[in-house]
Every structure is written in C-alpha cells, then in structure tokens.
Enzyme design. Sequence first.
Site, PDB file in Angstrom:
ATOM      1  N   CYS A 126       6.146  -7.685   6.614  1.00  0.00           N
ATOM      2  CA  CYS A 126       7.351  -7.307   7.355  1.00  0.00           C
ATOM      3  C   CYS A 126       7.730  -8.433   8.296  1.00  0.00           C
ATOM      4  O   CYS A 126       6.860  -8.993   8.967  1.00  0.00           O
ATOM      5  CB  CYS A 126       7.103  -6.029   8.157  1.00  0.00           C
ATOM      6  SG  CYS A 126       8.563  -5.499   9.095  1.00  0.00           S
ATOM      7  N   GLU A 130       0.802  -1.212   0.000  1.00  0.00           N
ATOM      8  CA  GLU A 130       0.000   0.000   0.000  1.00  0.00           C
ATOM      9  C   GLU A 130       0.840   1.268   0.000  1.00  0.00           C
ATOM     10  O   GLU A 130       2.002   1.269   0.428  1.00  0.00           O
ATOM     11  CB  GLU A 130      -0.910   0.002   1.218  1.00  0.00           C
ATOM     12  CG  GLU A 130      -0.119   0.000   2.507  1.00  0.00           C
ATOM     13  CD  GLU A 130      -0.963  -0.385   3.721  1.00  0.00           C
ATOM     14  OE1 GLU A 130      -1.957  -1.099   3.572  1.00  0.00           O
ATOM     15  OE2 GLU A 130      -0.599   0.048   4.812  1.00  0.00           O
ATOM     16  N   CYS A 183       3.424   8.341   1.504  1.00  0.00           N
ATOM     17  CA  CYS A 183       3.966   7.305   2.366  1.00  0.00           C
ATOM     18  C   CYS A 183       4.057   6.023   1.543  1.00  0.00           C
ATOM     19  O   CYS A 183       3.059   5.567   0.993  1.00  0.00           O
ATOM     20  CB  CYS A 183       3.024   7.144   3.559  1.00  0.00           C
ATOM     21  SG  CYS A 183       3.479   5.797   4.650  1.00  0.00           S
ATOM     22  N   CYS A 197       6.762  -6.630  15.250  1.00  0.00           N
ATOM     23  CA  CYS A 197       6.390  -5.726  16.348  1.00  0.00           C
ATOM     24  C   CYS A 197       4.960  -6.067  16.784  1.00  0.00           C
ATOM     25  O   CYS A 197       4.094  -6.298  15.946  1.00  0.00           O
ATOM     26  CB  CYS A 197       6.482  -4.269  15.899  1.00  0.00           C
ATOM     27  SG  CYS A 197       8.132  -3.844  15.322  1.00  0.00           S
ATOM     28  N   CYS A 231      -0.361   2.223   9.422  1.00  0.00           N
ATOM     29  CA  CYS A 231       0.568   1.196   8.953  1.00  0.00           C
ATOM     30  C   CYS A 231      -0.063  -0.194   8.774  1.00  0.00           C
ATOM     31  O   CYS A 231      -0.495  -0.811   9.737  1.00  0.00           O
ATOM     32  CB  CYS A 231       1.702   1.097   9.984  1.00  0.00           C
ATOM     33  SG  CYS A 231       2.936  -0.123   9.638  1.00  0.00           S
ATOM     34  N   CYS A 240       1.662  -3.948  15.566  1.00  0.00           N
ATOM     35  CA  CYS A 240       1.612  -3.533  14.165  1.00  0.00           C
ATOM     36  C   CYS A 240       0.875  -4.547  13.283  1.00  0.00           C
ATOM     37  O   CYS A 240       1.195  -5.736  13.299  1.00  0.00           O
ATOM     38  CB  CYS A 240       3.033  -3.330  13.656  1.00  0.00           C
ATOM     39  SG  CYS A 240       3.118  -3.003  11.892  1.00  0.00           S
TER      40      CYS A 240
HETATM   41  N1  SAH Z   1       9.238  -0.558   9.664  1.00  0.00           N
HETATM   42  C1  SAH Z   1       9.460   0.812   9.859  1.00  0.00           C
HETATM   43  C2  SAH Z   1       8.582   1.707   8.993  1.00  0.00           C
HETATM   44  C3  SAH Z   1       7.151   1.291   8.793  1.00  0.00           C
HETATM   45  S1  SAH Z   1       6.130   1.416  10.191  1.00  0.00           S
HETATM   46  C4  SAH Z   1       9.316   1.185  11.331  1.00  0.00           C
HETATM   47  O1  SAH Z   1       8.838   0.355  12.096  1.00  0.00           O
HETATM   48  O2  SAH Z   1       9.728   2.274  11.695  1.00  0.00           O
HETATM   49  C5  SAH Z   1       5.879   3.166  10.326  1.00  0.00           C
HETATM   50  C6  SAH Z   1       5.502   3.641  11.712  1.00  0.00           C
HETATM   51  O3  SAH Z   1       4.166   3.203  12.068  1.00  0.00           O
HETATM   52  C7  SAH Z   1       6.431   3.099  12.802  1.00  0.00           C
HETATM   53  O4  SAH Z   1       6.840   4.118  13.680  1.00  0.00           O
HETATM   54  C8  SAH Z   1       5.541   2.103  13.505  1.00  0.00           C
HETATM   55  O5  SAH Z   1       5.981   1.877  14.807  1.00  0.00           O
HETATM   56  C9  SAH Z   1       4.181   2.779  13.411  1.00  0.00           C
HETATM   57  N2  SAH Z   1       3.037   1.892  13.707  1.00  0.00           N
HETATM   58  C10 SAH Z   1       2.932   0.569  13.518  1.00  0.00           C
HETATM   59  N3  SAH Z   1       1.752   0.108  13.979  1.00  0.00           N
HETATM   60  C11 SAH Z   1       1.089   1.173  14.472  1.00  0.00           C
HETATM   61  C12 SAH Z   1      -0.182   1.362  15.101  1.00  0.00           C
HETATM   62  N4  SAH Z   1      -0.997   0.346  15.305  1.00  0.00           N
HETATM   63  N5  SAH Z   1      -0.520   2.612  15.479  1.00  0.00           N
HETATM   64  C13 SAH Z   1       0.308   3.670  15.255  1.00  0.00           C
HETATM   65  N6  SAH Z   1       1.509   3.569  14.666  1.00  0.00           N
HETATM   66  C14 SAH Z   1       1.903   2.323  14.292  1.00  0.00           C
HETATM   67 FE1  SF4 Z   2       7.653  -3.985  10.569  1.00  0.00          FE
HETATM   68 FE2  SF4 Z   2       5.452  -2.906  11.584  1.00  0.00          FE
HETATM   69 FE3  SF4 Z   2       7.599  -3.263  13.127  1.00  0.00          FE
HETATM   70 FE4  SF4 Z   2       7.658  -1.391  11.198  1.00  0.00          FE
HETATM   71  S1  SF4 Z   2       6.317  -1.410  12.995  1.00  0.00           S
HETATM   72  S2  SF4 Z   2       9.245  -2.917  11.673  1.00  0.00           S
HETATM   73  S3  SF4 Z   2       6.399  -2.398   9.637  1.00  0.00           S
HETATM   74  S4  SF4 Z   2       6.396  -4.885  12.179  1.00  0.00           S
END
Ligand code: SAH
Ligand code: SF4
Length: 352
Positions: free
Chosen positions: A108, A88, A101, A112, A328, A115
């Site tokens: 991924c 996306e 974005c 995390c 995200c 996420c």
């Molecule tokens: N993988 C990279 C970039 C993609 S995620 C990273 O983790 O930085 C982009 C941002 O969205 C990151 O800061 C991530 O922590 C945040 N993110 C992921 N899940 C989220 C959620 N449920 N609510 C708000 N931000 C979120």
């Molecule tokens: Fe991957 Fe989501 Fe963690 Fe970013 S926040 S590194 S996209 S699992």
Amino acid sequence: MLVGLDQAQLQDLAADLGFERYRGRQLAKWIYGKAASGFHEMRDLPRPFIDALAARYVVSELLTAEHKHSSDSVDKLLVHNGDGQVYECVLLPYEDRVSCCLSSQVGCPMGCTFCATGLGGFDRNLTVSEIVGQYLALQRLSARRISHVVFMGMGEPLLNLRNLLLAMKILHEEVGLSYRHMTVSTVGLVPQINQLAAEKLPIHLALSLHSPLDEIRNRLMPVNHKWPVETVVGAMRDYQRATGRKVTFEYLLIDQVNDTREQASAIARLVKGMPCFVNLIPFNWVDTGQGFARPSKERVQAFRKVLESSGVNVTERVERGHDIAAACGQLAGQHTGRFANRRSLSTVPLRS
Ligand code: SAH
Ligand code: SF4
C-alpha cells in the site's frame, strides 16, 4: 485465466470455441457458484468443451504460499501468482454468517504510520481476477457459504477503484452476494469516495478516521494533509445521503495518542446527526518504530462511554486469529521481510 470474466464474456468465449452460448452460463455457475478449482470438476459440461477450454485456459492462476488456521477458526491464506508478490485474505466464520477479508493491492502506498502493510511499501494494484480469486479460494475452504466481504486486507481499495467495482459486480451478479454485504474500508480519498457515491450502489463504506484532530491524524495518516478531517467526514456525509446506507468510522485506539476523552467528544461533534457507527479497534501491535501501544481495557471503556453518552452508536472489533497474525498486513510482512523495503512517503501518488 477465466476467473474475473463475467457471464457475458464466458458466453462469448464458448461461442468463439464453437459451442453454444449457454455453455458459458454453465461455466459461470461452476466457477463462481460452486467455486470449482479446475475443469475436471465440471461434470455436466461436454468432454469436447472441457478439452477445448483446458487446452487454452486455466480457471485461476492463484497459488497458495501459506495457509494458517487459528485456534479460533480463522483461516488466513497468503496467495500469489508465481511472481513472488504475495497478498493475503482471511476467512472469518461467525455464528450467523461467514465473512471474508480481501486485499485490493500488493502492499500500500498510503504510508499510515501504525500499519504493517503501509511500512512495507507498494508493489501494484490487484487485478479483477486476483480480487475475485481470493474470495473463491476462501470459499473452497469454507463448508458454509461466504455471505459477507470486507476490503480490509492489504492495500487501499479506492486507489484501485476500477478493478474493485468490476470485482464487486462479479461477486454480486455471478456469485450472488448482496452489495449491502460488501464493505469498502478507505483511508479517506475524497474524489474516489465521491465517485463511489455516484455509482449509487448500497455498498457499505467505512472510513479509517483514527483521530478527529488534524494535527494527530496528520501524524498517523499522511493522507490527512491532502484531505483533512472536516473534508473527508463531509464526503462520508454525502456518501451516506447518496446511498441511504449507514456509514462506519473505524477508530484505531493507540494508547495516549488518540484515545483521550477530548477526542471522543470531538468525534461525537463531528458525526452529529449522521446515521453511522463508530467501530473501535484496539491497536494491534506492530513494531513501527513510533512507540505505539495498545490502550488498557479501562481506557477503551472510558472512551466508549464518552461516545455513547453523546448518543453515538459504538461497536468494538472482536479480535480473531491473533495467533496467526490476522491483522492488516501482518502475515505477508513476516513472509517477505517487507519491512526492509520501506519506501519514502514522498513517492505516495495522491490523485486530486
Ligand atoms: N486501506 C484501507 C483498508 C485496509 S486497512 C484503510 O486503511 O481503511 C483495514 C483497517 O485496518 C484500517 O482501518 C486500518 O486503519 C486498520 N489497521 C491498520 N494497521 C492496524 C494495526 N496495527 N492494528 C489495528 N488495525 C490496523
Ligand atoms: Fe494502506 Fe495500511 Fe493505511 Fe490502509 S491502514 S491505507 S492498508 S497503509
């Protein structure tokens, strides 16, 4: 497919087809400067050249599976190449600029626990063509020029560093974007942060910090077991010195987990003296099975106050596109039912 080739490669291609090299330069202008979607739009190119190109190539293979437009003018595209693997990208117009974005991977592998993308598992890295293709697809939707790019869509950009750098080079050299307007957000892969620093490009780097305490960050982000807080913040300090750019620490706020005053004070100690911002992001609710919730506005403000009173520059993410799940990984998750394919974290490939 031509998107993803730079000007020199397009000139070679023109020469290989028996045309003057400068035709390649014109081609680059149409593809990148004007975001043309097909050869039929390239009006100043001679017919035989167009025919020769059309017989062998397409401009891009990117297809749109879904296009959503939010009530606050955010466009989100779910794209694929006909192989069922969707990713996306989002167009974000502001008064003073238009930003977008982009995704760097399909899924991924970092796992995390807050996420949506992380929960869906990992398919593959995106190619240079697929990364630049997202920008061009969004530019076609935008009446104004997109001047800013953030890599905060699906995936961990630094796991796909080679393609990421090539894509940014094309965005810089062919599209004309400044590196200063490109932001790479990372979960915190220290060797790759060092590699990026060695490029000495003024790319804006953002670290997803999410807690200054190892025991909590370990719970939120498995990567922290490999590169704990002090180590990764040290790498950010080095990156800041190497590039002269202010860095950003993204801070997702989860109610009663990482939004305590103690953690706000610990962040202030951690980033002391570093030219940086802390960007607060209230948790966007996804059912991750962890019972995570978004904190109240009062708790966010109290957290912010502690940071500011210690002299930290704080920004807060303005939420956009809520009604189209623009956070995200959310839309792709809905589309493919990726939650069903959750993979074990033990498969996470962490390079040291
Ligand atoms: N993988 C990279 C970039 C993609 S995620 C990273 O983790 O930085 C982009 C941002 O969205 C990151 O800061 C991530 O922590 C945040 N993110 C992921 N899940 C989220 C959620 N449920 N609510 C708000 N931000 C979120
Ligand atoms: Fe991957 Fe989501 Fe963690 Fe970013 S926040 S590194 S996209 S699992």
